[in-house]
Write an enzyme that holds these catalytic residues in place. Sequence first.
Site: not given
Ligand code: DGL
Length: 268
Positions: A73, A10-11, A184, A152, A186
């Site tokens: 992600c 993931d990012s 997402c 984050e 997150h």
């Molecule tokens: N967690 C990521 C997603 O599912 C991206 C968050 C990001 O880096 O913008 O898209």
Amino acid sequence: MNNAPIGVFDSGVGGLTVAREIMRQLPNESIVYFGDMARVPYGSKSKDTVISFSRQIVNFLTEKHVKAIVIACNTASAFALSEIVAETDFPVVGVIEPGAKTADEITANNKVGVIATEGTVKSGMYSKVIKSINPDIEVFQKACPLFVPLVEEGLLYDSITIEVADRYLHDLLSYGIDTLVLGCTHYPLIRRTIQKVAGENVSLVSPAYETAKELEKIISKNNIESSLESAVHRFYVSDSADRFKKLASSILPCDIDEVVHVNIEQYG
Ligand code: DGL
């Protein structure tokens, strides 16, 4: 080969919500996790950039001899899944299809909301996949770029996060959605806050659960189930290992002994 790990990336820390579900559902499988903390967010970057970041990470994970990869992600799944699938010779799973399938199963009024990054929303991938499963479903999307930095920063239940959620969800709720996809990885970390704002009549879909189920099917179809009695998980990041460790230990059910910094640009 069977006891080789699953690569998950993931990012940042969001993909740990998927890793957590894999640990729950597939306790014998080891994981090599990569969090691209130095380059988060992916959601505001172009498709080409996200594809090139994803390729570097896949090269890194391939060097770690993974037997399969989960793109944990949504943005990378939306932009890079088909490229990565075409370029690798082991199974690769994204998070969008599993989330779309669950939304179809859950909605009763065929009005589904999707909250995601700008990139995922612009890609139109959720609408495309949901409509390919059931063309009668109306899909309403909203980009929520502030959620990722709030997560984050660890502001999971903060009043500022409630205020931001309130603004983001206002229009979607006015369309009468009964299902909301957390598009997402997150966002499950602020699930409680989102549920509070969306109300009890809206069902939240977190693709993590279905993604782990999909991974299980693929592993069994390819006869690559691990026979390890205790799995070994390893964590790598492109930025501060300490910050990742702190957030990760509040997300995962296990202790993290070591987080290793990687210069990911060299895997280009
Ligand atoms: N967690 C990521 C997603 O599912 C991206 C968050 C990001 O880096 O913008 O898209």
